[in-house]
Design a protein around this motif. Structure first.
Motif, PDB file in Angstrom:
ATOM      1  N   LEU A   1       0.823  -1.207   0.000  1.00 55.34           N
ATOM      2  CA  LEU A   1       0.000   0.000   0.000  1.00 55.34           C
ATOM      3  C   LEU A   1       0.862   1.263   0.000  1.00 55.34           C
ATOM      4  O   LEU A   1       0.533   2.252  -0.661  1.00 55.34           O
ATOM      5  N   LYS A   2       1.983   1.233   0.709  1.00 54.12           N
ATOM      6  CA  LYS A   2       2.827   2.427   0.815  1.00 54.12           C
ATOM      7  C   LYS A   2       3.507   2.781  -0.500  1.00 54.12           C
ATOM      8  O   LYS A   2       3.998   3.911  -0.662  1.00 54.12           O
ATOM      9  N   VAL A   3       3.558   1.836  -1.434  1.00 50.66           N
ATOM     10  CA  VAL A   3       4.108   2.155  -2.750  1.00 50.66           C
ATOM     11  C   VAL A   3       3.277   3.244  -3.411  1.00 50.66           C
ATOM     12  O   VAL A   3       3.796   4.157  -4.064  1.00 50.66           O
ATOM     13  N   GLN A   4       1.936   3.141  -3.225  1.00 47.59           N
ATOM     14  CA  GLN A   4       1.024   4.127  -3.806  1.00 47.59           C
ATOM     15  C   GLN A   4       0.704   5.253  -2.827  1.00 47.59           C
ATOM     16  O   GLN A   4       0.445   6.383  -3.237  1.00 47.59           O
ATOM     17  N   ARG A   5       0.711   4.935  -1.525  1.00 49.29           N
ATOM     18  CA  ARG A   5       0.351   5.936  -0.509  1.00 49.29           C
ATOM     19  C   ARG A   5       1.426   5.984   0.575  1.00 49.29           C
ATOM     20  O   ARG A   5       1.299   5.354   1.628  1.00 49.29           O
ATOM     21  N   PRO A   6       2.529   6.689   0.334  1.00 49.88           N
ATOM     22  CA  PRO A   6       3.644   6.723   1.295  1.00 49.88           C
ATOM     23  C   PRO A   6       3.258   7.272   2.658  1.00 49.88           C
ATOM     24  O   PRO A   6       3.929   6.993   3.652  1.00 49.88           O
ATOM     25  N   GLU A   7       2.173   8.040   2.721  1.00 50.23           N
ATOM     26  CA  GLU A   7       1.785   8.656   3.999  1.00 50.23           C
ATOM     27  C   GLU A   7       1.060   7.701   4.935  1.00 50.23           C
ATOM     28  O   GLU A   7       0.838   8.013   6.113  1.00 50.23           O
ATOM     29  N   VAL A   8       0.693   6.524   4.447  1.00 51.61           N
ATOM     30  CA  VAL A   8      -0.018   5.549   5.279  1.00 51.61           C
ATOM     31  C   VAL A   8       0.873   5.085   6.427  1.00 51.61           C
ATOM     32  O   VAL A   8       2.051   4.777   6.239  1.00 51.61           O
ATOM     33  N   ILE A   9       0.296   5.051   7.637  1.00 52.71           N
ATOM     34  CA  ILE A   9       1.039   4.637   8.824  1.00 52.71           C
ATOM     35  C   ILE A   9       0.920   3.129   8.999  1.00 52.71           C
ATOM     36  O   ILE A   9      -0.182   2.583   9.040  1.00 52.71           O
ATOM     37  N   VAL A  10       2.040   2.451   9.106  1.00 51.25           N
ATOM     38  CA  VAL A  10       2.057   1.007   9.311  1.00 51.25           C
ATOM     39  C   VAL A  10       1.888   0.708  10.793  1.00 51.25           C
ATOM     40  O   VAL A  10       2.609   1.265  11.623  1.00 51.25           O
ATOM     41  N   PRO A  11       0.923  -0.142  11.169  1.00 50.62           N
ATOM     42  CA  PRO A  11       0.719  -0.443  12.596  1.00 50.62           C
ATOM     43  C   PRO A  11       1.912  -1.185  13.181  1.00 50.62           C
ATOM     44  O   PRO A  11       2.581  -1.958  12.487  1.00 50.62           O
ATOM     45  N   SER A  12       2.167  -0.945  14.462  1.00 48.12           N
ATOM     46  CA  SER A  12       3.273  -1.631  15.119  1.00 48.12           C
ATOM     47  C   SER A  12       2.898  -3.078  15.399  1.00 48.12           C
ATOM     48  O   SER A  12       1.735  -3.393  15.658  1.00 48.12           O
ATOM     49  N   LEU A  13       3.886  -3.966  15.342  1.00 46.64           N
ATOM     50  CA  LEU A  13       3.647  -5.381  15.592  1.00 46.64           C
ATOM     51  C   LEU A  13       3.115  -5.595  17.001  1.00 46.64           C
ATOM     52  O   LEU A  13       2.239  -6.425  17.229  1.00 46.64           O
ATOM     53  N   GLU A  14       3.622  -4.830  17.964  1.00 48.26           N
ATOM     54  CA  GLU A  14       3.191  -4.985  19.360  1.00 48.26           C
ATOM     55  C   GLU A  14       1.708  -4.680  19.524  1.00 48.26           C
ATOM     56  O   GLU A  14       0.983  -5.403  20.201  1.00 48.26           O
ATOM     57  N   SER A  15       1.228  -3.615  18.883  1.00 51.12           N
ATOM     58  CA  SER A  15      -0.188  -3.255  19.004  1.00 51.12           C
ATOM     59  C   SER A  15      -1.077  -4.303  18.341  1.00 51.12           C
ATOM     60  O   SER A  15      -2.170  -4.595  18.821  1.00 51.12           O
ATOM     61  N   VAL A  16      -0.600  -4.891  17.229  1.00 49.93           N
ATOM     62  CA  VAL A  16      -1.380  -5.924  16.542  1.00 49.93           C
ATOM     63  C   VAL A  16      -1.514  -7.159  17.418  1.00 49.93           C
ATOM     64  O   VAL A  16      -2.589  -7.761  17.535  1.00 49.93           O
ATOM     65  N   ILE A  17      -0.434  -7.554  18.085  1.00 52.02           N
ATOM     66  CA  ILE A  17      -0.459  -8.726  18.950  1.00 52.02           C
ATOM     67  C   ILE A  17      -1.373  -8.502  20.151  1.00 52.02           C
ATOM     68  O   ILE A  17      -2.152  -9.377  20.540  1.00 52.02           O
ATOM     69  N   ASN A  18      -1.324  -7.312  20.729  1.00 54.11           N
ATOM     70  CA  ASN A  18      -2.060  -7.052  21.969  1.00 54.11           C
ATOM     71  C   ASN A  18      -3.534  -6.765  21.750  1.00 54.11           C
ATOM     72  O   ASN A  18      -4.395  -7.343  22.425  1.00 54.11           O
ATOM     73  N   THR A  19      -3.849  -5.854  20.869  1.00 51.76           N
ATOM     74  CA  THR A  19      -5.236  -5.401  20.737  1.00 51.76           C
ATOM     75  C   THR A  19      -5.869  -5.746  19.393  1.00 51.76           C
ATOM     76  O   THR A  19      -7.040  -5.488  19.189  1.00 51.76           O
ATOM     77  N   GLY A  20      -5.082  -6.328  18.474  1.00 53.44           N
ATOM     78  CA  GLY A  20      -5.619  -6.578  17.148  1.00 53.44           C
ATOM     79  C   GLY A  20      -5.480  -5.349  16.274  1.00 53.44           C
ATOM     80  O   GLY A  20      -5.019  -4.288  16.712  1.00 53.44           O
ATOM     81  N   HIS A  21      -5.915  -5.471  15.027  1.00 54.37           N
ATOM     82  CA  HIS A  21      -5.786  -4.347  14.105  1.00 54.37           C
ATOM     83  C   HIS A  21      -7.028  -4.247  13.228  1.00 54.37           C
ATOM     84  O   HIS A  21      -7.601  -5.258  12.811  1.00 54.37           O
ATOM     85  N   PHE A  22      -7.416  -3.006  12.934  1.00 55.68           N
ATOM     86  CA  PHE A  22      -8.519  -2.715  12.026  1.00 55.68           C
ATOM     87  C   PHE A  22      -8.083  -1.594  11.103  1.00 55.68           C
ATOM     88  O   PHE A  22      -7.474  -0.612  11.533  1.00 55.68           O
ATOM     89  N   GLY A  23      -8.400  -1.729   9.828  1.00 56.58           N
ATOM     90  CA  GLY A  23      -8.145  -0.672   8.865  1.00 56.58           C
ATOM     91  C   GLY A  23      -9.255  -0.629   7.837  1.00 56.58           C
ATOM     92  O   GLY A  23      -9.858  -1.661   7.523  1.00 56.58           O
ATOM     93  N   VAL A  24      -9.553   0.557   7.317  1.00 54.11           N
ATOM     94  CA  VAL A  24     -10.595   0.696   6.299  1.00 54.11           C
ATOM     95  C   VAL A  24     -10.090   1.665   5.230  1.00 54.11           C
ATOM     96  O   VAL A  24      -9.471   2.692   5.549  1.00 54.11           O
ATOM     97  N   PHE A  25     -10.324   1.322   3.957  1.00 55.71           N
ATOM     98  CA  PHE A  25      -9.725   2.059   2.851  1.00 55.71           C
ATOM     99  C   PHE A  25     -10.681   2.141   1.660  1.00 55.71           C
ATOM    100  O   PHE A  25     -11.618   1.357   1.551  1.00 55.71           O
ATOM    101  N   LYS A  26     -10.398   3.075   0.768  1.00 57.01           N
ATOM    102  CA  LYS A  26     -11.084   3.122  -0.524  1.00 57.01           C
ATOM    103  C   LYS A  26     -10.373   2.160  -1.474  1.00 57.01           C
ATOM    104  O   LYS A  26      -9.150   2.113  -1.510  1.00 57.01           O
ATOM    105  N   ARG A  27     -11.143   1.402  -2.241  1.00 58.80           N
ATOM    106  CA  ARG A  27     -10.549   0.443  -3.163  1.00 58.80           C
ATOM    107  C   ARG A  27      -9.765   1.144  -4.272  1.00 58.80           C
ATOM    108  O   ARG A  27      -8.795   0.587  -4.787  1.00 58.80           O
ATOM    109  N   SER A  28     -10.147   2.356  -4.635  1.00 60.94           N
ATOM    110  CA  SER A  28      -9.484   3.062  -5.736  1.00 60.94           C
ATOM    111  C   SER A  28      -8.023   3.358  -5.419  1.00 60.94           C
ATOM    112  O   SER A  28      -7.212   3.500  -6.335  1.00 60.94           O
TER     113      SER A  28
END
Length: 317
Positions: free
Chosen positions: A24-51
């Protein structure tokens, strides 16, 4: 266009959240990548436009280690576990970590939205989606929708985008409710016969296994003891030979029956440690461990920490 060699080569690969965000960052460099620690502890959710994510090239044919719900506006072909499913104009797509798939757009317009989330994001207390389409849509994950239904689901995705970017302290709970609402609205939609489907007995058996596994959770009290814990237990319940079950599950998901069971028990153990005041011995007993020491060894192997240290961690919501 995907060929059979590509499918066979990619089927055992698993795309991680990190892989998704790297692409995704190839097209949208400003996108923030979630930290591995937060994904392990609380899970992860993201929502995006398909375009902002869909391209003219087919997506990789592989499994993902996250769930995904897509509102597709456009036409294309879904390559899904040996199936070739045609999509015309608009549809809902539900995918999970068990089945490999790829999307091949055939129309110039590829609009709509998608959300993705990890298993531990939805496996919170009283928030399980185990009876929903996320686990039942194994044979056909595509649901064609009308223009009126498209408007309804668009509004829900827009609300999720607004909430996900907002400061509300309990927004994760609200986002889980939006996922539930999308699933329940989708239950009202009847899929049309606009696809070609192979008669895949392995997919059906795997679906039954996954549903049977999920029905055991959540553990609601200290008197509730897990009944099915081994591949033999599930095979007996499904009236099939254990080798047949293992072969089917491995063929469809790339993971063994035991790997699925152990991972789900570990997920429930983490939820019980985080959301109840039961002691470790009580949790171990409910999950089928005769001795707490055995549970400690299991949990450390699955989660890379002891139950006691996991419980002491302060996880923000």
């Amino acid at each position: 266009m995907l060929n059979k060699n590509q499918e066979l080569y990619e089927v055992n690969k698993i795309e991680s959240l990190q892989d998704f965000y790297d692409r995704l960052k190839v097209q949208r460099p400003e996108v923030i990548v979630p930290s591995l620690e937060s994904v392990i502890n609380t899970g992860h959710f993201g929502v995006f436009k398909r375009s902002m994510h869909c391209t003219a090239n087919p997506s990789p044919y592989n499994r993902r280690d996250y769930y995904k719900i897509s509102l597709i506006i456009g036409s294309g072909i879904l390559h899904y576990s040996g199936q070739r499913i045609l999509v015309n104009e608009r549809a809902l797509l539900f995918t999970n970590p068990n089945i490999p798939y790829a999307w091949e757009g055939t129309s110039k317009t590829q609009a709509g939205y998608f959300c993705l989330f990890t298993e531990n994001f939805v496996h919170k207390r009283n928030e399980s989606l185990r009876e929903s389409l996320l686990w039942r849509l194994q044979d056909c994950p595509i649901m064609p929708i009308s223009q009126q239904q498209e408007q309804l689901f668009t509004e829900l995705f827009v609300k999720m985008m607004n909430e996900n970017e907002g400061p509300y302290v309990h927004k994760h709970e609200l986002l889980r409710n939006y996922i539930q609402l999308i699933v329940h609205e989708a239950l009202k939609v009847q899929p049309a016969d606009t696809y070609f489907k192979e008669n895949n007995a392995a997919v059906r058996l795997t679906s039954l296994f996954m549903e049977l596994l999920e029905r055991q959770f959540p553990i609601g009290s200290t008197d509730h003891v897990l009944e099915l814990r081994t591949a033999h237990d599930f095979a007996s319940k499904l009236s099939v030979h254990v080798n047949h079950l293992n072969h089917a599950v491995k063929e469809v998901t790339g993971r063994t029956t035991s790997e699925h069971v152990l991972k789900r028990i570990a997920t429930e153990a983490a939820a019980l440690l985080r959301h109840t005041e039961w002691n470790v011995a009580q949790i171990a007993y409910c999950l089928g461990f005769e001795y707490p020491a055995n549970f400690n060894i299991f949990f450390k192997r699955q989660m890379q920490c002891t139950p006691k240290s996991f419980r002491k961690e302060e996880v923000p919501y």
